[in-house]
Design a protein around this motif. Structure first.
Motif, PDB file in Angstrom:
ATOM      1  N   GLY A   1       0.840  -1.191   0.000  1.00 16.13           N
ATOM      2  CA  GLY A   1       0.000   0.000   0.000  1.00 16.13           C
ATOM      3  C   GLY A   1       0.872   1.236   0.000  1.00 16.13           C
ATOM      4  O   GLY A   1       2.058   1.179   0.316  1.00 16.13           O
ATOM      5  N   THR A   2       0.277   2.365  -0.321  1.00 14.71           N
ATOM      6  CA  THR A   2       1.036   3.607  -0.401  1.00 14.71           C
ATOM      7  C   THR A   2       0.781   4.484   0.819  1.00 14.71           C
ATOM      8  O   THR A   2      -0.220   4.321   1.524  1.00 14.71           O
ATOM      9  CB  THR A   2       0.644   4.400  -1.662  1.00 14.71           C
ATOM     10  OG1 THR A   2      -0.737   4.791  -1.545  1.00 14.71           O
ATOM     11  CG2 THR A   2       0.854   3.571  -2.924  1.00 14.71           C
ATOM     12  N   LYS A   3       1.672   5.436   1.024  1.00 16.14           N
ATOM     13  CA  LYS A   3       1.483   6.387   2.115  1.00 16.14           C
ATOM     14  C   LYS A   3       0.203   7.189   1.896  1.00 16.14           C
ATOM     15  O   LYS A   3      -0.509   7.493   2.844  1.00 16.14           O
ATOM     16  CB  LYS A   3       2.684   7.338   2.198  1.00 16.14           C
ATOM     17  CG  LYS A   3       3.917   6.710   2.786  1.00 16.14           C
ATOM     18  CD  LYS A   3       5.082   7.668   2.808  1.00 16.14           C
ATOM     19  CE  LYS A   3       4.940   8.653   3.932  1.00 16.14           C
ATOM     20  NZ  LYS A   3       6.172   9.438   4.164  1.00 16.14           N
ATOM     21  N   HIS A   4      -0.086   7.490   0.649  1.00 15.81           N
ATOM     22  CA  HIS A   4      -1.287   8.285   0.371  1.00 15.81           C
ATOM     23  C   HIS A   4      -2.556   7.494   0.685  1.00 15.81           C
ATOM     24  O   HIS A   4      -3.489   8.035   1.286  1.00 15.81           O
ATOM     25  CB  HIS A   4      -1.312   8.776  -1.076  1.00 15.81           C
ATOM     26  CG  HIS A   4      -2.420   9.746  -1.305  1.00 15.81           C
ATOM     27  ND1 HIS A   4      -3.657   9.370  -1.751  1.00 15.81           N
ATOM     28  CD2 HIS A   4      -2.484  11.089  -1.085  1.00 15.81           C
ATOM     29  CE1 HIS A   4      -4.441  10.433  -1.813  1.00 15.81           C
ATOM     30  NE2 HIS A   4      -3.747  11.487  -1.421  1.00 15.81           N
TER      31      HIS A   4
ATOM     32  N   LYS B   1      -2.555  13.515  -3.855  1.00 17.53           N
ATOM     33  CA  LYS B   1      -1.690  12.408  -4.228  1.00 17.53           C
ATOM     34  C   LYS B   1      -0.423  12.981  -4.863  1.00 17.53           C
ATOM     35  O   LYS B   1      -0.480  13.867  -5.708  1.00 17.53           O
ATOM     36  CB  LYS B   1      -2.413  11.484  -5.207  1.00 17.53           C
ATOM     37  CG  LYS B   1      -1.734  10.176  -5.402  1.00 17.53           C
ATOM     38  CD  LYS B   1      -2.610   9.210  -6.153  1.00 17.53           C
ATOM     39  CE  LYS B   1      -1.921   7.868  -6.221  1.00 17.53           C
ATOM     40  NZ  LYS B   1      -2.755   6.865  -6.846  1.00 17.53           N
ATOM     41  N   ARG B   2       0.706  12.456  -4.426  1.00 16.51           N
ATOM     42  CA  ARG B   2       2.002  12.954  -4.895  1.00 16.51           C
ATOM     43  C   ARG B   2       2.239  12.547  -6.340  1.00 16.51           C
ATOM     44  O   ARG B   2       2.039  11.396  -6.713  1.00 16.51           O
ATOM     45  CB  ARG B   2       3.093  12.373  -4.009  1.00 16.51           C
ATOM     46  CG  ARG B   2       4.466  12.858  -4.341  1.00 16.51           C
ATOM     47  CD  ARG B   2       5.445  12.293  -3.346  1.00 16.51           C
ATOM     48  NE  ARG B   2       6.803  12.507  -3.789  1.00 16.51           N
ATOM     49  CZ  ARG B   2       7.852  12.049  -3.162  1.00 16.51           C
ATOM     50  NH1 ARG B   2       7.709  11.360  -2.057  1.00 16.51           N
ATOM     51  NH2 ARG B   2       9.053  12.270  -3.617  1.00 16.51           N
ATOM     52  N   ARG B   3       2.671  13.504  -7.126  1.00 14.47           N
ATOM     53  CA  ARG B   3       2.990  13.227  -8.521  1.00 14.47           C
ATOM     54  C   ARG B   3       4.497  13.055  -8.669  1.00 14.47           C
ATOM     55  O   ARG B   3       5.277  13.634  -7.913  1.00 14.47           O
ATOM     56  CB  ARG B   3       2.501  14.363  -9.415  1.00 14.47           C
ATOM     57  CG  ARG B   3       0.993  14.454  -9.397  1.00 14.47           C
ATOM     58  CD  ARG B   3       0.390  15.416 -10.384  1.00 14.47           C
ATOM     59  NE  ARG B   3       1.278  16.369 -11.003  1.00 14.47           N
ATOM     60  CZ  ARG B   3       0.950  17.617 -11.255  1.00 14.47           C
ATOM     61  NH1 ARG B   3      -0.226  18.083 -10.917  1.00 14.47           N
ATOM     62  NH2 ARG B   3       1.804  18.434 -11.852  1.00 14.47           N
TER      63      ARG B   3
ATOM     64  N   ASP C   1       1.828  10.575   9.002  1.00 14.85           N
ATOM     65  CA  ASP C   1       2.751   9.523   9.428  1.00 14.85           C
ATOM     66  C   ASP C   1       2.695   9.349  10.948  1.00 14.85           C
ATOM     67  O   ASP C   1       2.698   8.227  11.454  1.00 14.85           O
ATOM     68  CB  ASP C   1       4.179   9.841   8.987  1.00 14.85           C
ATOM     69  CG  ASP C   1       4.377   9.731   7.479  1.00 14.85           C
ATOM     70  OD1 ASP C   1       3.519   9.137   6.795  1.00 14.85           O
ATOM     71  OD2 ASP C   1       5.405  10.254   6.991  1.00 14.85           O
ATOM     72  N   ALA C   2       2.632  10.455  11.681  1.00 10.82           N
ATOM     73  CA  ALA C   2       2.510  10.392  13.140  1.00 10.82           C
ATOM     74  C   ALA C   2       1.176   9.764  13.537  1.00 10.82           C
ATOM     75  O   ALA C   2       1.113   8.948  14.462  1.00 10.82           O
ATOM     76  CB  ALA C   2       2.654  11.782  13.747  1.00 10.82           C
TER      77      ALA C   2
END
Length: 176
Positions: A115-118, A139-141, A154-155
């Motif tokens: 899975g992704t962080k997003h 979402k990061r490009r 993340d925290a």
């Protein structure tokens, strides 16, 4: 400050190249505060100063921190040194420290470990829609830097994993 004696207050900290994200929680559902602290110049010294302010203001019982030095962890030496310094400060304040690996985080959020962080941030935003719904990063490009709000998510992921592990342990103890 309202302090719930039945639930420990945790401070979850996710270190990053910019500074750190944090989340303060009392129990699984009570998000007290969240955010990120950026640092420039001597980043470790500034992060430590900000960390001490959080401890003094929120008076947590437990520090939840990403295990940056554990097996398979690939983090910069500066981040590893900062984690050691934060753990030392937590010890001086008599905080219990819980280290959580990236692998543990993935297992809690994605049953297959993929899975992704997003996508993880989207799940967290759904868990706390009033607090975090509007702070969900885009979402990061490819070729773009990660959104600064991702440190906070993340925290939050560390906090969710901590409370999930506590709940699981309580269920095991009750079953015996």
């Amino acid at each position: 400050m309202n302090y719930n004696q039945e639930q420990p207050r945790i401070l979850a900290v996710a270190l990053s190249t910019r500074g750190f994200g944090f989340a303060v929680m009392e129990g699984q559902d009570a998000l007290v505060r969240y955010g990120s602290k950026s640092a420039e110049g001597d980043k470790n010294a500034r992060c430590l100063a900000n960390f001490k302010k959080l401890i003094n203001f929120y008076e947590p019982d437990i520090l939840v921190l990403s295990d940056v030095a554990g097996k398979g962890a690939r983090r910069a030496p500066r981040i590893k040194a900062l984690a050691r310094q934060i753990i030392k400060v937590a010890g001086k304040h008599k905080l219990k420290v819980k280290l959580i690996s990236a692998k543990q985080v993935k297992r809690v959020f994605f049953t297959d470990g993929q899975g992704t962080k997003h996508s993880r941030a989207e799940m967290i935003a759904q868990m706390f829609p009033n607090e975090l719904g509007l702070r969900l990063p885009r979402k990061r490009r490819t070729g773009y830097n990660e959104d600064r709000n991702m440190d906070m998510f993340d925290a939050m992921a560390l906090a969710v994993v901590f409370w999930t592990s506590i709940t699981t342990m309580q269920k095991i103890i009750r079953a015996k």
